[in-house]
Design an enzyme around this catalytic site. Structure first.
Site, short mmCIF file in Angstrom:
data_model
loop_
_atom_site.label_atom_id
_atom_site.label_comp_id
_atom_site.label_asym_id
_atom_site.label_seq_id
_atom_site.Cartn_x
_atom_site.Cartn_y
_atom_site.Cartn_z
N ASN A 143 59.80 32.08 52.46
CA ASN A 143 58.48 32.18 51.84
C ASN A 143 58.30 33.34 50.82
O ASN A 143 58.52 34.27 50.84
CB ASN A 143 57.72 32.89 53.13
CG ASN A 143 56.26 32.73 53.05
OD1 ASN A 143 55.80 32.63 51.65
ND2 ASN A 143 55.41 32.97 54.14
N ASN A 148 49.77 31.43 50.05
CA ASN A 148 49.61 30.15 50.33
C ASN A 148 50.11 29.65 51.49
O ASN A 148 50.03 28.32 51.94
CB ASN A 148 50.12 29.17 49.21
CG ASN A 148 51.85 29.26 49.11
OD1 ASN A 148 52.39 29.74 50.22
ND2 ASN A 148 52.49 29.02 48.02
N ASP A 336 63.60 7.47 50.50
CA ASP A 336 63.61 7.33 52.16
C ASP A 336 63.76 6.05 52.72
O ASP A 336 63.26 5.13 51.80
CB ASP A 336 62.36 8.26 52.40
CG ASP A 336 62.08 8.27 53.85
OD1 ASP A 336 62.81 8.99 54.62
OD2 ASP A 336 61.11 8.03 54.28
N GLU A 365 68.58 6.11 51.51
CA GLU A 365 68.69 6.60 52.71
C GLU A 365 69.17 5.28 53.62
O GLU A 365 67.88 4.45 53.65
CB GLU A 365 67.43 7.18 53.72
CG GLU A 365 67.88 7.77 55.05
CD GLU A 365 66.67 8.03 55.74
OE1 GLU A 365 66.87 8.66 56.95
OE2 GLU A 365 65.53 7.46 55.46
#
Length: 622
Positions: A143, A148, A336, A365
């Site tokens: 982070n 945000n 994907d 994939e």
């Protein structure tokens, strides 16, 4: 996208305040979206299709006031809130603003659209066997900007690091802050799970149900932050991989909430899920109904399936991916759920992208079972495909299964080390096996440290194999520090990288924050990854493997300058390996350097001893 912004014209790159645009307000009339957000002069393909969205915009007449831009076609579709404009940008067009005039009867208003100079920075380099890919789930890595963590107006307001399914707050700034760590580790390419806006009510952290096509999720940062990430990687001579999802979008995507046309999505009389049966695509005896269900069924209820046979969908998807390459300098795509896509479309998609970026690369994939099944989705038509998909490489699930078997199963003819040997021996079915991406684990697969029962020696053997065999190796974040867990449920695979978040007790990004075992593993990975980075023999060298005997698997990587011998002991006891059998490759060797220990040794009686489950990586000296 925040609700407030949905009620106004989106202010993005290429769009300035309404008054500056010369926009004349009409009651009930506004342009809420124009996508792509901008385009470029000097593209190889001079055409682009703009999606114009706003209340009743489809009833408008349109003119373009720009000598360098020709309005070829105004396409009105079923939904009057859409117009699709086909433009041709001449070779003489200059960067700047094109003015569009919309009219309905006597009412007129204007809109300005930006054409930019093409990105002159580093971009579209391609990812290849010289690279080591590091896979990150940005919400769980680091982070860098707490401001945000939550964004007002978004549907998912969760922030709870104690829950595996809620958001944790990792972001792009966090990734940027850790690039020195990755570079030192030996990583050359960063692949993140999708970073586009996922304004979904639940589990929005993983990114695979995007609700925006041209905007980075504001909880990860902004488009500008993503561009900065690409620039920072390129400064380090590293690469950026974008995870694209052409098969589906999120159910809260703006084109789903108000569809342009009835066949924008693959829809059924009632919800129909894909069968997940890739075999139906190549099965010579498959029914048409089964094929349709596989490709056009929905992945899950929250991920509507895109109708890739619709020409408007084709343009929308392809242009967005070109836009991101040009905008952010992306070097390669991970695709994907590749088998669920329409292969005719994917071939066209690949051609259109490589027309603009000839060096750009893709890997898909392919979570399937069997080398032939996996090879079917690649380009080249090596296994009787009806369609040449043009796909360059796949995520090599077959070798992923094999390395687990090699270290966990008995060394029988069809298992153990023999499974690893026989799987690699099937490389003849691939057009270019060196383009396949190798991995031990990822965001969907059991952490490999758990797969081998948290046995450090087995894990080191797997890592040594990953970084020395053919193909493009990929590390899942935290693999280098022994992160563990099984995928039941999958949230366990996606724990935070300790040290990336405020309040963490230990900082695993530093040696002082690691346990002794974690530091030993990190050093092992770093040593081998950087050796691979510095030695072409492990990147592009030829491969020769030997049939395993007594649970010992041996292979060589070699070129004219160097020979590396890898010996894997798949037994639960110490083994002595006689080297005479491998004379074809090592007959003239007088000694070797152990790549891990960096010890140089002479060959004694032409034998090498290996501890249980140990793998030695030996740089032979002649």
């Amino acid at each position: 996208m925040p609700t407030k912004l949905k009620k106004t014209i989106r202010l993005t790159a290429g769009i300035v305040a309404l008054t500056a645009l010369g926009w004349s307000p009409l009651k009930g009339q506004s342009i809420q979206r124009v996508e792509p957000l901008n385009w470029w002069v000097g593209m190889e393909n001079p055409t682009v299709q703009l999606v114009i969205y706003g209340p009743q915009i489809g009833k408008s007449e349109v003119q373009v006031d720009d000598k360098g831009v020709e309005l070829i076609q105004v396409n009105r579709v079923e939904n009057p809130n859409y117009l699709f404009l086909d433009l041709k940008i001449s070779a003489s067009a200059k960067p700047g603003w094109s003015t569009f005039t919309f009219s309905q009867g006597k009412k007129k208003w204007t809109y300005r659209y930006e054409l930019k100079q093409r990105n002159q920075g580093v971009k579209a380099q391609g990812v290849n066997s010289k690279d080591l890919i590091y896979l990150i789930m940005p919400d769980r890595f680091a982070n860098g900007n707490k401001a945000n963590d939550r964004v007002k107006g978004m549907l998912d307001q969760s922030l709870n690091r104690d829950s595996m399914y809620l958001r944790h707050g990792g972001d792009l700034e966090g990734v940027i802050n850790k690039l020195d760590y990755l570079q030192d580790l030996g990583v050359t390419s960063v692949w993140m799970t999708p970073v586009l806006t996922n304004d979904m009510p639940l589990a929005s952290y993983h990114g695979y149900a995007n609700t925006e096509t041209y905007h980075i999720d504001p909880r990860f940062g902004s488009n500008e932050t993503y561009v900065q990430l690409g620039e920072q990687l390129h400064k380090r001579r590293m690469k950026l991989i974008f995870d694209v999802v052409p098969n589906h979008i999120g159910s809260f995507h703006w084109t789903v909430k108000d569809k342009p046309m009835a066949d924008w999505l693959n829809e059924w009389p009632s919800y129909t899920q894909t069968s997940y049966k890739d075999q139906t695509i190549f099965d010579p005896y498959a029914s048409a109904a089964d094929k349709k269900k596989m490709v056009k069924g929905w992945f899950v209820p929250t991920m509507p399936d895109m109708n890739q046979q619709n020409p408007y969908v084709q343009n929308y998807l392809t242009q967005s991916h070109i836009w991101w390459i040009e905008t952010a300098g992306i070097d390669g795509f991970r695709i994907d759920t590749y088998p669920y896509n329409d292969l005719d479309f994917m071939a066209q998609w690949t051609d259109r992208i490589q027309r603009e970026y000839p060096q750009f690369t893709f890997f898909g994939e392919t979570w399937v079972h069997g080398v032939a099944n996996q090879a079917y989705f690649l380009g080249g038509k090596h296994v009787g495909q009806e369609v040449d998909s043009k796909l360059m490489g796949v995520t090599d699930f077959q070798l992923n299964y094999a390395i687990g078997d090699a270290l966990n199963q008995k060394t029988e003819w069809t298992a153990g080390a023999n499974k690893l040997y026989s799987t690699l021996a099937s490389d003849y079915q691939y057009p270019q096996p060196e383009w396949n991406v190798l991995f031990l684990d990822n965001h969907d697969k059991d952490r490999f440290f758990s797969v081998v029962g948290e046995n450090i020696q087995k894990y080191k053997s797997a890592m040594a194999w990953l970084l020395t065999t053919r193909g493009i190796p990929q590390l899942y974040y935290g693999a280098e520090i022994l992160m563990k867990n099984f995928s039941n449920p999958d949230g366990l695979l996606r724990e935070d990288f300790q040290g990336g978040f405020a309040g963490d007790k230990n900082d695993k990004f530093t040696a002082s924050g690691r346990t002794e075992a974690e530091q030993d593993m990190w050093t092992f990975v770093r040593t081998l990854a950087n050796y691979r980075k510095q030695h072409a023999v492990l990147q592009s060298g030829k491969t020769m493997q030997y049939v395993p005997e007594d649970g010992i698997y041996v292979y060589f990587r070699y070129n004219e300058q160097q020979t590396v011998m890898v010996i894997m002991n798949c037994n639960d006891q110490e083994m002595e390996v006689k080297l005479d059998r491998f004379a074809e490759r090592n007959a003239k060797a007088t000694g070797y350097v152990d790549v891990i220990s960096q010890q140089g040794l002479k060959l004694v009686d032409n034998k090498v001893k290996l501890a249980a489950y140990e793998t030695k990586v030996l740089d032979l000296k002649f």
